[in-house]
Scaffold this motif. Structure first.
Motif, mmCIF file in Angstrom:
data_model
loop_
_atom_site.group_PDB
_atom_site.id
_atom_site.type_symbol
_atom_site.label_atom_id
_atom_site.label_comp_id
_atom_site.label_asym_id
_atom_site.label_seq_id
_atom_site.Cartn_x
_atom_site.Cartn_y
_atom_site.Cartn_z
ATOM 1 N N UNK A 60 0.696 -1.069 0.317
ATOM 2 C CA UNK A 60 -0.367 -0.410 -0.480
ATOM 3 C C UNK A 60 0.967 1.570 -0.099
ATOM 4 N N UNK A 61 1.778 1.109 0.624
ATOM 5 C CA UNK A 61 2.885 2.514 0.647
ATOM 6 C C UNK A 61 4.005 2.587 -0.751
ATOM 7 N N UNK A 62 3.867 1.461 -1.364
ATOM 8 C CA UNK A 62 4.740 1.610 -2.727
ATOM 9 C C UNK A 62 3.517 2.195 -3.737
ATOM 10 N N UNK A 63 2.101 1.981 -4.368
ATOM 11 C CA UNK A 63 1.389 2.101 -4.499
ATOM 12 C C UNK A 63 1.184 3.674 -4.311
ATOM 13 N N UNK A 64 0.975 4.060 -3.276
ATOM 14 C CA UNK A 64 0.968 5.757 -3.034
ATOM 15 C C UNK A 64 2.742 6.383 -3.398
ATOM 16 N N UNK A 65 2.740 5.189 -3.140
ATOM 17 C CA UNK A 65 3.707 6.155 -4.545
ATOM 18 C C UNK A 65 3.719 6.270 -5.984
ATOM 19 N N UNK A 66 3.026 5.427 -6.472
ATOM 20 C CA UNK A 66 3.030 5.990 -7.923
ATOM 21 C C UNK A 66 2.076 7.078 -7.622
ATOM 22 N N UNK A 67 0.725 7.056 -6.348
ATOM 23 C CA UNK A 67 -0.296 8.109 -6.718
ATOM 24 C C UNK A 67 0.470 9.576 -7.166
ATOM 25 N N UNK A 68 1.836 9.443 -6.178
ATOM 26 C CA UNK A 68 2.845 10.366 -6.006
ATOM 27 C C UNK A 68 2.981 11.070 -7.504
ATOM 28 N N UNK A 69 3.280 10.614 -7.799
ATOM 29 C CA UNK A 69 4.072 10.169 -9.341
ATOM 30 C C UNK A 69 4.992 9.672 -9.701
ATOM 31 N N UNK A 70 6.081 9.041 -8.212
ATOM 32 C CA UNK A 70 6.913 8.153 -8.055
ATOM 33 C C UNK A 70 6.790 7.111 -8.084
ATOM 34 N N UNK A 71 7.545 6.351 -8.779
ATOM 35 C CA UNK A 71 7.426 4.910 -9.105
ATOM 36 C C UNK A 71 9.064 4.196 -8.802
ATOM 37 N N UNK A 72 8.584 3.536 -7.536
ATOM 38 C CA UNK A 72 9.687 2.532 -6.994
ATOM 39 C C UNK A 72 10.100 1.561 -8.456
ATOM 40 N N UNK A 73 11.240 0.808 -8.575
ATOM 41 C CA UNK A 73 11.785 -0.051 -9.574
ATOM 42 C C UNK A 73 11.394 -1.336 -8.704
ATOM 43 N N UNK A 74 11.122 -2.481 -9.389
ATOM 44 C CA UNK A 74 10.060 -3.287 -9.142
ATOM 45 C C UNK A 74 11.739 -4.432 -7.844
ATOM 46 N N UNK A 75 12.774 -3.979 -8.657
ATOM 47 C CA UNK A 75 13.894 -4.879 -7.341
ATOM 48 C C UNK A 75 14.102 -4.191 -6.625
ATOM 49 N N UNK A 76 13.637 -2.418 -6.167
ATOM 50 C CA UNK A 76 13.793 -1.872 -5.483
ATOM 51 C C UNK A 76 12.848 -1.882 -4.207
ATOM 52 N N UNK A 77 11.527 -2.711 -4.484
ATOM 53 C CA UNK A 77 10.346 -2.956 -3.992
ATOM 54 C C UNK A 77 10.746 -4.197 -2.876
ATOM 55 N N UNK A 78 10.742 -5.076 -3.830
ATOM 56 C CA UNK A 78 11.106 -6.371 -3.641
ATOM 57 C C UNK A 78 12.578 -6.275 -2.339
ATOM 58 N N UNK A 79 13.204 -5.646 -3.058
ATOM 59 C CA UNK A 79 14.498 -5.822 -1.431
ATOM 60 C C UNK A 79 14.200 -5.082 -0.007
ATOM 61 N N UNK A 106 4.797 -9.781 -6.398
ATOM 62 C CA UNK A 106 3.320 -10.532 -6.325
ATOM 63 C C UNK A 106 4.027 -12.047 -6.209
ATOM 64 N N UNK A 107 4.770 -12.664 -6.977
ATOM 65 C CA UNK A 107 5.422 -13.695 -6.934
ATOM 66 C C UNK A 107 6.383 -14.175 -5.315
ATOM 67 N N UNK A 108 6.951 -13.118 -4.573
ATOM 68 C CA UNK A 108 7.620 -12.641 -3.314
ATOM 69 C C UNK A 108 6.997 -12.809 -2.935
ATOM 70 N N UNK A 109 5.732 -12.261 -2.790
ATOM 71 C CA UNK A 109 4.176 -12.220 -1.613
ATOM 72 C C UNK A 109 4.114 -13.936 -1.987
ATOM 73 N N UNK A 110 3.734 -14.709 -2.486
ATOM 74 C CA UNK A 110 3.454 -15.899 -2.710
ATOM 75 C C UNK A 110 4.746 -16.387 -2.799
ATOM 76 N N UNK A 111 5.340 -16.764 -2.307
ATOM 77 C CA UNK A 111 6.794 -17.426 -2.246
ATOM 78 C C UNK A 111 6.998 -17.933 -0.135
#
Length: 208
Positions: A60-79, A106-111
């Motif tokens: 939810x915090x990561x999605x809020x970044x996107x709404x504020x115009x800042x997208x975290x790279x996928x690897x950075x979000x997972x790490x 999403x894949x890391x979430x299932x793992x």
């Protein structure tokens, strides 16, 4: 926009309206972006907590970044999510990094949900936990003596049995043979007697 803000902007062109809105909410968005980043960095999962609810909270915090115009790279979000896990997931994180995986969040979430099933839960009874960790000390038996005060029973330890022949395995420092000490060495005693006899004879000659 609120109705009051709409009335304020109704006479302006689209360009002027966008410029005014950006200037109006720029400071607010910057503050919200900072607060969201702070929440994301300080969010840590506690032992025994559901890993699914923790990951969803961080998402939810990561999605809020996107709404504020800042997208975290996928690897950075997972790490960032992996760094927030407790010690019980240390083996999972180490295997993930060693394999060099590049999974989506999403894949890391299932793992993580699968790995959660193999992690033992914390013992709810603190007494049992202390016994498992070896923190419980056994009380020593006490006996109450007659008369004044109390006395603790002490078990006497018998001395080790004496050897019949302690010099049986000893090595003589004089002749090097096994079975006696130097003070009982025939060679040493013979030389000692000869030395004393020589000194006595010499002193007798000096007197004459």
């Amino acid at each position: 926009m609120t109705s009051d803000l709409q009335k304020e902007m109704e006479d302006r062109t689209a360009y002027d309206m966008m410029t005014e809105l950006k200037n109006m909410f720029k400071k607010q968005a910057s503050q919200e972006l900072y607060e969201t980043y702070k929440l994301l960095q300080t969010c840590k999962m506690e032992e025994g907590q559901s890993v699914s609810s923790h990951v969803l909270k961080m998402k939810s915090y990561i999605d809020r970044f996107e709404k504020l115009g800042t997208t975290l790279p996928p690897n950075l979000a997972v790490n960032t999510v992996l760094a927030s896990l407790p010690k019980s997931y240390h083996q999972f994180v180490m295997n993930y990094n060693m394999q060099g995986w590049e999974k989506s969040l999403a894949e890391v979430h299932l793992m993580l949900k699968t790995a959660e099933q193999n992690i033992p839960s914390k013992v709810s009874n603190p007494g049992v936990l202390m016994i498992r960790e070896g923190k419980v000390k056994k009380n020593k038996p006490k006996t109450w003596g007659k008369g004044k005060g109390k006395s603790i029973a002490k078990k006497k330890i018998p001395p080790p049995p004496k050897k019949e022949n302690p010099a049986k395995d000893a090595e003589c420092f004089h002749c090097g043979k096994v079975g006696h000490w130097r003070r009982n060495c025939p060679s040493y005693l013979s030389e000692l007697r000869k030395g004393k006899a020589g000194q006595t004879s010499k002193s007798g000659n000096e007197k004459k």
